[in-house]
Write a protein that holds these residues in place. Structure first.
Motif, PDB file in Angstrom:
ATOM      1  N   ARG A 178       0.811  -1.221   0.000  1.00  0.00           N
ATOM      2  CA  ARG A 178       0.000   0.000   0.000  1.00  0.00           C
ATOM      3  C   ARG A 178       0.844   1.271   0.000  1.00  0.00           C
ATOM      4  NH1 ARG A 178      -4.296  -0.233  -2.252  1.00  0.00           N
ATOM      5  NH2 ARG A 178      -5.062   1.573  -1.142  1.00  0.00           N
ATOM      6  N   ILE A 179       2.149   1.134   0.060  1.00  0.00           N
ATOM      7  CA  ILE A 179       3.022   2.314   0.069  1.00  0.00           C
ATOM      8  C   ILE A 179       2.858   3.115  -1.224  1.00  0.00           C
ATOM      9  CG2 ILE A 179       5.433   3.084   0.034  1.00  0.00           C
ATOM     10  CD1 ILE A 179       5.988   0.835   2.077  1.00  0.00           C
ATOM     11  N   GLY A 180       2.799   2.420  -2.343  1.00  0.00           N
ATOM     12  CA  GLY A 180       2.622   3.101  -3.617  1.00  0.00           C
ATOM     13  C   GLY A 180       1.332   3.888  -3.682  1.00  0.00           C
ATOM     14  N   ALA A 181       0.262   3.341  -3.117  1.00  0.00           N
ATOM     15  CA  ALA A 181      -1.025   4.044  -3.102  1.00  0.00           C
ATOM     16  C   ALA A 181      -0.945   5.311  -2.260  1.00  0.00           C
ATOM     17  CB  ALA A 181      -2.127   3.124  -2.578  1.00  0.00           C
ATOM     18  N   LEU A 182      -0.209   5.249  -1.152  1.00  0.00           N
ATOM     19  CA  LEU A 182      -0.071   6.426  -0.292  1.00  0.00           C
ATOM     20  C   LEU A 182       0.793   7.497  -0.947  1.00  0.00           C
ATOM     21  CD1 LEU A 182      -0.638   7.871   2.359  1.00  0.00           C
ATOM     22  CD2 LEU A 182       1.277   6.642   3.376  1.00  0.00           C
ATOM     23  N   ILE A 183       1.816   7.077  -1.645  1.00  0.00           N
ATOM     24  CA  ILE A 183       2.685   8.046  -2.321  1.00  0.00           C
ATOM     25  C   ILE A 183       1.987   8.611  -3.559  1.00  0.00           C
ATOM     26  CG2 ILE A 183       4.844   8.354  -3.574  1.00  0.00           C
ATOM     27  CD1 ILE A 183       6.048   6.205  -1.657  1.00  0.00           C
ATOM     28  N   GLY A 184       1.367   7.745  -4.351  1.00  0.00           N
ATOM     29  CA  GLY A 184       0.684   8.177  -5.564  1.00  0.00           C
ATOM     30  C   GLY A 184       1.647   8.377  -6.714  1.00  0.00           C
ATOM     31  N   LYS A 185       1.074   8.556  -7.890  1.00  0.00           N
ATOM     32  CA  LYS A 185       1.881   8.748  -9.094  1.00  0.00           C
ATOM     33  C   LYS A 185       2.677  10.036  -8.966  1.00  0.00           C
ATOM     34  CE  LYS A 185       1.583   8.711 -14.090  1.00  0.00           C
ATOM     35  NZ  LYS A 185       0.694   8.605 -15.249  1.00  0.00           N
ATOM     36  N   GLU A 186       3.991   9.895  -9.061  1.00  0.00           N
ATOM     37  CA  GLU A 186       4.924  11.013  -8.937  1.00  0.00           C
ATOM     38  C   GLU A 186       4.731  11.792  -7.628  1.00  0.00           C
ATOM     39  OE1 GLU A 186       4.919  13.422 -12.464  1.00  0.00           O
ATOM     40  OE2 GLU A 186       5.204  11.686 -13.774  1.00  0.00           O
ATOM     41  N   GLY A 187       4.276  11.083  -6.577  1.00  0.00           N
ATOM     42  CA  GLY A 187       4.123  11.702  -5.262  1.00  0.00           C
ATOM     43  C   GLY A 187       2.865  12.528  -5.094  1.00  0.00           C
ATOM     44  N   ALA A 188       1.911  12.402  -6.031  1.00  0.00           N
ATOM     45  CA  ALA A 188       0.722  13.260  -6.024  1.00  0.00           C
ATOM     46  C   ALA A 188      -0.160  13.070  -4.784  1.00  0.00           C
ATOM     47  CB  ALA A 188      -0.097  13.032  -7.284  1.00  0.00           C
TER      48      ALA A 188
END
Length: 111
Positions: free
Chosen positions: A12-22
């Protein structure tokens, strides 16, 4: 300064960070907090001057960590009456099928 720390799963880390940190950037901007994510350990540190904002940001991060889409989790910031409650369904019934049925009823009511 108020600080909250939570752990989230690696998936879920990627979901929290989002695309390009969005997603992370939007969370910081909407709550006036700073979010630090340790991708290796799954540790998330949220800090800010306003305790209520830190707690709301923590709720959003927890919702995302539990599987909510970022868009749905951000609804917690839009309505002060919305809260996040994490319920341990294994305390209600140990059967995975029954837990899934209960989960569907709870999410359906919150939807």
């Amino acid at each position: 300064m108020t600080v909250q720390e939570i752990r989230i799963g690696a998936n879920r880390i990627g979901a929290l960070i989002g695309k390009e940190g969005a997603t992370k950037k939007a969370l910081e901007e909407k709550t006036g907090t700073t979010v630090q994510i340790d991708s290796d350990e799954g540790e998330v540190r949220i800090e800010g001057e306003d305790a209520a904002s830190v707690l709301r940001a923590t709720d959003v991060a927890t919702a995302i960590a539990r599987g909510f889409s970022p868009e749905r989790a951000f609804r917690l910031l839009e309505d002060e009456d919305l809260t996040l409650d994490v319920i341990d369904l294994s305390a209600v019934d140990s059967s995975p099928r029954q837990q899934e049925r209960l989960r569907g009823r709870i999410i359906g009511k919150a939807g």
